[in-house]
Write a protein that holds these residues in place. Structure first.
Motif, mmCIF file in Angstrom:
data_model
loop_
_atom_site.group_PDB
_atom_site.id
_atom_site.type_symbol
_atom_site.label_atom_id
_atom_site.label_comp_id
_atom_site.label_asym_id
_atom_site.label_seq_id
_atom_site.Cartn_x
_atom_site.Cartn_y
_atom_site.Cartn_z
ATOM 1 N N ILE A 243 36.532 -13.708 48.104
ATOM 2 C CA ILE A 243 36.638 -13.536 46.524
ATOM 3 C C ILE A 243 36.029 -14.390 45.786
ATOM 4 O O ILE A 243 35.452 -14.106 44.533
ATOM 5 C CB ILE A 243 38.415 -12.896 46.156
ATOM 6 C CG1 ILE A 243 38.296 -12.307 44.946
ATOM 7 C CG2 ILE A 243 39.158 -14.161 46.098
ATOM 8 C CD1 ILE A 243 37.780 -11.100 44.939
ATOM 9 N N THR A 244 36.331 -15.790 46.223
ATOM 10 C CA THR A 244 35.901 -16.814 45.480
ATOM 11 C C THR A 244 34.333 -16.647 45.400
ATOM 12 O O THR A 244 33.786 -17.118 44.234
ATOM 13 C CB THR A 244 36.018 -18.237 45.958
ATOM 14 O OG1 THR A 244 37.789 -18.269 46.052
ATOM 15 C CG2 THR A 244 35.733 -19.346 45.141
ATOM 16 N N ALA A 245 33.761 -16.284 46.370
ATOM 17 C CA ALA A 245 32.211 -16.435 46.527
ATOM 18 C C ALA A 245 31.829 -15.246 45.458
ATOM 19 O O ALA A 245 30.736 -15.684 44.837
ATOM 20 C CB ALA A 245 31.812 -16.065 47.929
ATOM 21 N N VAL A 246 32.512 -13.983 45.416
ATOM 22 C CA VAL A 246 31.754 -13.002 44.644
ATOM 23 C C VAL A 246 32.204 -12.999 43.213
ATOM 24 O O VAL A 246 31.453 -12.392 42.275
ATOM 25 C CB VAL A 246 31.891 -11.589 45.327
ATOM 26 C CG1 VAL A 246 31.348 -11.386 46.671
ATOM 27 C CG2 VAL A 246 33.376 -11.419 45.451
ATOM 28 N N LEU A 247 33.456 -13.687 42.756
ATOM 29 C CA LEU A 247 33.914 -13.604 41.796
ATOM 30 C C LEU A 247 33.475 -14.627 40.797
ATOM 31 O O LEU A 247 33.190 -14.359 39.710
ATOM 32 C CB LEU A 247 35.271 -13.568 41.738
ATOM 33 C CG LEU A 247 36.299 -13.259 40.325
ATOM 34 C CD1 LEU A 247 35.849 -12.147 39.725
ATOM 35 C CD2 LEU A 247 37.691 -13.417 40.765
ATOM 36 N N VAL A 248 33.529 -15.931 41.425
ATOM 37 C CA VAL A 248 33.187 -16.827 40.106
ATOM 38 C C VAL A 248 32.764 -18.043 40.974
ATOM 39 O O VAL A 248 33.108 -18.302 42.109
ATOM 40 C CB VAL A 248 34.483 -17.534 39.605
ATOM 41 C CG1 VAL A 248 35.649 -17.715 40.304
ATOM 42 C CG2 VAL A 248 34.145 -18.381 38.332
ATOM 43 N N THR A 249 31.485 -18.643 40.268
ATOM 44 C CA THR A 249 30.980 -20.072 40.749
ATOM 45 C C THR A 249 31.088 -21.130 39.991
ATOM 46 O O THR A 249 31.313 -20.870 38.828
ATOM 47 C CB THR A 249 29.666 -19.552 41.387
ATOM 48 O OG1 THR A 249 29.248 -20.660 42.366
ATOM 49 C CG2 THR A 249 28.641 -19.243 40.262
ATOM 50 N N ALA A 250 30.392 -22.262 40.146
ATOM 51 C CA ALA A 250 30.279 -23.305 39.535
ATOM 52 C C ALA A 250 29.287 -24.243 40.110
ATOM 53 O O ALA A 250 29.084 -24.374 41.014
ATOM 54 C CB ALA A 250 31.504 -24.183 39.288
ATOM 55 N N ASP A 251 28.600 -24.998 39.141
ATOM 56 C CA ASP A 251 27.393 -25.876 39.681
ATOM 57 C C ASP A 251 28.183 -26.812 40.798
ATOM 58 O O ASP A 251 27.149 -27.468 41.459
ATOM 59 C CB ASP A 251 26.689 -26.318 38.495
ATOM 60 C CG ASP A 251 25.839 -25.608 37.734
ATOM 61 O OD1 ASP A 251 25.436 -24.720 38.449
ATOM 62 O OD2 ASP A 251 25.734 -25.877 36.574
ATOM 63 N N TRP A 252 29.358 -27.235 40.538
ATOM 64 C CA TRP A 252 29.718 -28.713 41.292
ATOM 65 C C TRP A 252 30.786 -27.973 42.572
ATOM 66 O O TRP A 252 31.332 -28.700 43.246
ATOM 67 C CB TRP A 252 30.681 -29.199 40.664
ATOM 68 C CG TRP A 252 31.640 -28.289 39.639
ATOM 69 C CD1 TRP A 252 31.620 -27.842 38.420
ATOM 70 C CD2 TRP A 252 33.273 -28.200 40.129
ATOM 71 N NE1 TRP A 252 32.425 -27.251 38.018
ATOM 72 C CE2 TRP A 252 33.657 -27.414 38.980
ATOM 73 C CE3 TRP A 252 33.812 -28.226 41.041
ATOM 74 C CZ2 TRP A 252 34.986 -26.686 38.976
ATOM 75 C CZ3 TRP A 252 35.177 -27.778 41.256
ATOM 76 C CH2 TRP A 252 35.711 -26.944 40.147
ATOM 77 N N THR A 253 30.411 -26.546 42.827
ATOM 78 C CA THR A 253 31.386 -26.079 43.978
ATOM 79 C C THR A 253 30.348 -26.024 45.351
ATOM 80 O O THR A 253 29.192 -25.796 45.173
ATOM 81 C CB THR A 253 31.920 -24.715 43.866
ATOM 82 O OG1 THR A 253 31.091 -23.836 43.473
ATOM 83 C CG2 THR A 253 32.967 -24.888 42.685
ATOM 84 N N VAL A 254 31.064 -25.881 46.460
ATOM 85 C CA VAL A 254 30.018 -25.875 47.707
ATOM 86 C C VAL A 254 29.331 -24.464 47.711
ATOM 87 O O VAL A 254 28.475 -24.539 48.420
ATOM 88 C CB VAL A 254 31.053 -25.972 48.929
ATOM 89 C CG1 VAL A 254 32.222 -24.735 49.174
ATOM 90 C CG2 VAL A 254 30.227 -26.062 50.093
ATOM 91 N N PHE A 255 29.961 -23.395 47.249
ATOM 92 C CA PHE A 255 29.545 -21.940 47.456
ATOM 93 C C PHE A 255 28.956 -21.841 45.910
ATOM 94 O O PHE A 255 29.478 -21.502 45.080
ATOM 95 C CB PHE A 255 30.207 -20.884 47.680
ATOM 96 C CG PHE A 255 30.802 -20.808 48.959
ATOM 97 C CD1 PHE A 255 30.217 -21.252 50.054
ATOM 98 C CD2 PHE A 255 31.680 -19.733 49.259
ATOM 99 C CE1 PHE A 255 30.584 -21.297 51.492
ATOM 100 C CE2 PHE A 255 32.154 -19.698 50.830
ATOM 101 C CZ PHE A 255 31.664 -20.514 51.627
ATOM 102 N N LYS A 256 27.614 -22.205 45.829
ATOM 103 C CA LYS A 256 26.836 -21.674 44.580
ATOM 104 C C LYS A 256 26.187 -20.404 44.703
ATOM 105 O O LYS A 256 24.989 -20.215 45.412
ATOM 106 C CB LYS A 256 25.684 -22.734 44.247
ATOM 107 C CG LYS A 256 26.468 -24.193 44.146
ATOM 108 C CD LYS A 256 25.280 -25.263 43.862
ATOM 109 C CE LYS A 256 25.939 -26.746 43.700
ATOM 110 N NZ LYS A 256 26.434 -26.999 45.062
#
Length: 316
Positions: A243-256
């Motif tokens: 859910i993290t991968a498809v819902l919200v990301t950020a430039d500083w996270t491991v999943f971009k």
């Protein structure tokens, strides 16, 4: 019981050492396609590969979805290697690495998956409504569909690899060698958290984020020991990452990823880093304890691990 099941199979210490080496080599081999893809892209664009010393530059060289797939590929290969190690080196059915029940309880998997998914969605929506300036709506149909397919196929393999390695293979291996339950819980949780030190979140937020990673390791380990199986941990971990991968990301996270939302706020290592460990995780454990009627917390978390008498007789 979950840890004691390992006594039924080949469990000498050197087998776990050899197994870990095989699994490590497999994951490194699995990372080669990502490295080749990145280097080829930089080379074709006329860049200087040797002059790049920032890992974030390397990880953004390829398309986000392709990078995600190749990144997760190493975990899939690691999971396959772990399966072979358990089956052929330990002569152990993979089911006994999953649960102490007669078969995997998929109801538990989906319950934990749904619990973290619903919680994450609700909290994200509330934060979006309260702080809309912190987010950018970046939904694009084609990239998102590709992301959804990759995530549904590959992220469960990634999270299952980590769970089978830490809450399964190492939990049982250390447990039968140490003859107790608290040491495998401690070691697997600290190592699980420590392996996230290379994540860009640590560089951005500081070492305080390790409280979250190590705390998550303890949380997953506690639910495994209390429930005498990995089903809840498997479902929770998969739901959290998916859910993290498809819902919200950020430039500083491991999943971009080309997710629905992008967090553009400046992160800070405040109480929100500790809140999951101090508030949400205890609530989740309380819900699971009520639903599955957990008892004997002291014994299951700190008790001895003893070889069944029937098996001792076989060794005489």
């Amino acid at each position: 019981m979950f840890i004691e099941q390992a006594f039924k199979f080949l469990h000498e210490w050197w087998r776990y050492l050899v197994g870990l080496i095989i699994i490590f080599v497999a994951t490194q081999v699995g990372s080669i396609p990502l490295l080749i893809g990145v280097f080829m892209k930089i080379y074709n664009d006329g860049g200087d590969i040797m002059g790049i010393d920032d890992p974030n530059v390397l990880m953004t060289a390829l398309d986000a979805n392709l990078t995600l797939f190749l990144m997760l590929l190493s975990f899939a290969i690691g999971l396959f290697a772990l399966y072979l190690v358990v089956k052929y080196l330990h002569r152990q059915p993979f089911e006994t690495l999953t649960t102490s029940r007669n078969k995997t309880d998929w109801g538990r998997v989906f319950f934990a998956f749904g619990l973290i998914t619903i919680t994450t969605v609700v909290l994200t929506v509330l934060d979006y409504m309260s702080n809309p300036e912190d987010y950018v709506f970046q939904f694009q149909a084609v990239p998102f569909i590709i992301l959804a397919v990759i995530s549904l196929l590959m992220i469960p393999l990634q999270t299952s690899f980590e769970e089978y390695l830490f809450r399964g293979y190492l939990m049982q291996g250390i447990g039968v060698l140490a003859k107790n339950r608290w040491l495998p819980l401690l070691i697997t949780s600290v190592i699980f958290g420590g392996l996230h030190l290379a994540n860009p979140e640590v560089e951005k937020l500081g070492n305080i984020i390790m409280v979250y990673y190590i705390g998550t390791g303890f949380f997953l380990g506690i639910m495994t020991l209390m429930d005498e199986g990995m089903e809840l941990a498997l479902g929770f971990h998969a739901g959290n990452n998916l859910i993290t991968a498809v819902l919200v990301t950020a430039d500083w996270t491991v999943f971009k990823t080309p997710s629905i939302l992008k967090d553009i706020s400046e992160p800070s290592a405040g109480f929100d880093v500790l809140a999951p460990v101090l508030i949400l995780y205890p609530i989740f454990l309380a819900i699971m304890a009520w639903r599955y009627k957990w008892k004997n917390w002291g014994q299951k978390l700190f008790g001895k691990v003893e070889e069944p008498l029937a098996l001792k007789g076989e060794h005489l």
